[in-house]
Enzyme design. Structure first.
Site, mmCIF file in Angstrom:
data_model
loop_
_atom_site.group_PDB
_atom_site.id
_atom_site.type_symbol
_atom_site.label_atom_id
_atom_site.label_comp_id
_atom_site.label_asym_id
_atom_site.label_seq_id
_atom_site.Cartn_x
_atom_site.Cartn_y
_atom_site.Cartn_z
ATOM 1 N N ASP A 81 0.827 -1.204 0.000
ATOM 2 C CA ASP A 81 0.000 0.000 0.000
ATOM 3 C C ASP A 81 0.862 1.255 0.000
ATOM 4 O O ASP A 81 1.928 1.285 0.630
ATOM 5 C CB ASP A 81 -0.902 -0.006 1.240
ATOM 6 C CG ASP A 81 -2.090 0.908 1.089
ATOM 7 O OD1 ASP A 81 -2.360 1.350 -0.044
ATOM 8 O OD2 ASP A 81 -2.743 1.195 2.103
ATOM 9 N N ASN B 177 -10.352 -2.976 -6.526
ATOM 10 C CA ASN B 177 -9.511 -2.074 -7.319
ATOM 11 C C ASN B 177 -10.064 -1.827 -8.724
ATOM 12 O O ASN B 177 -9.627 -0.886 -9.411
ATOM 13 C CB ASN B 177 -8.082 -2.611 -7.430
ATOM 14 C CG ASN B 177 -7.294 -2.480 -6.150
ATOM 15 O OD1 ASN B 177 -6.372 -3.243 -5.887
ATOM 16 N ND2 ASN B 177 -7.639 -1.496 -5.317
#
Length: 228
Positions: free
Chosen positions: A2, A50
């Site tokens: 991340d 996503n």
């Protein structure tokens, strides 16, 4: 993995620059894990959520991942790393990329020094739903369903439960990652953004993990049930 977008933002760069910079961290961590004797490593590369990102960013990621897979296939083979891809069911994944995944998995299938699982188009909830559907289709009576049997219907059932989850950038959430397998995982949240994460950071996380007292809901034997 991340923090790519924030890494780019802090440098006044497009988000795609952060994704591109992440490649170095990926290879560095794979090498560090292999050298440290880690036998199972999973990288969360792209989640089912996503797909909600801008189309241009998703398209860039598909092209980037394909380039990275093809570029590093010889290294992964030479290092004795078996590669597997968790997910990869959405029809929006380019056929060429899905084929590259299949080719790399076949190329490295006999390797056993480390198993690298790349979670791509992965969602923990979807895996659980699909396992339930598989059990129903098999005709298993409800009273015969056990945790072990349920786990056998998950993707790659030979994968051991997760011992340690490292989420970079300081974010502290699961984000739908291998929900069944992380039930008793230890968690570490380093502040480093993923493109800045390197082997020493990974090894520091391993060091922290090795000093955790993992009781799995029990108490140390020396207490003999004494709450004091």
């Amino acid at each position: 993995m991340d923090g790519n977008g924030r890494w780019a933002q802090r440098r006044s760069l497009p988000r795609t620059a952060g994704h591109r910079a992440a490649e170095t961290a990926v290879i560095d961590v794979i090498e560090a894990a292999r050298a440290a004797g880690v036998e199972w490593l999973s990288l969360y590369a792209f989640s089912t959520e996503n797909w909600n990102r801008p189309g241009t960013e998703v398209e860039f990621l598909m092209r980037l991942v394909r380039r990275v897979v093809r570029k590093h296939a010889p290294l992964l083979l030479a290092r004795g790393i078996r590669c597997r891809f968790l997910g990869v069911v959405d029809p929006r994944i380019p056929r060429e990329l899905a084929q590259d995944f299949d080719d790399l998995a076949a190329l490295t299938a006999d390797n056993r020094r480390m198993t690298l699982t790349v979670a791509f188009d992965h969602g923990g909830r979807r895996d659980i739903v699909e396992a339930a559907r598989s059990l129903i289709r098999s005709g298993t009576p409800a009273d015969e369903v056990t945790e072990r049997l349920f786990a056998d219907h998950l993707p790659f059932p030979d994968t051991p439960d997760v011992d340690l989850v490292i989420r970079t950038s300081g974010e502290q959430r699961i984000s739908n990652f291998m929900l069944w397998q992380v039930a008793y995982a230890e968690w570490i949240f380093p502040e480093a953004l993923w493109p800045d994460f390197r082997a020493p950071d990974f090894l520091a996380c391993l060091h922290t993990y090795r000093h955790r007292d993992r009781r799995f809901g029990g108490v140390p034997a020396r207490t003999n049930g004494d709450p004091s």
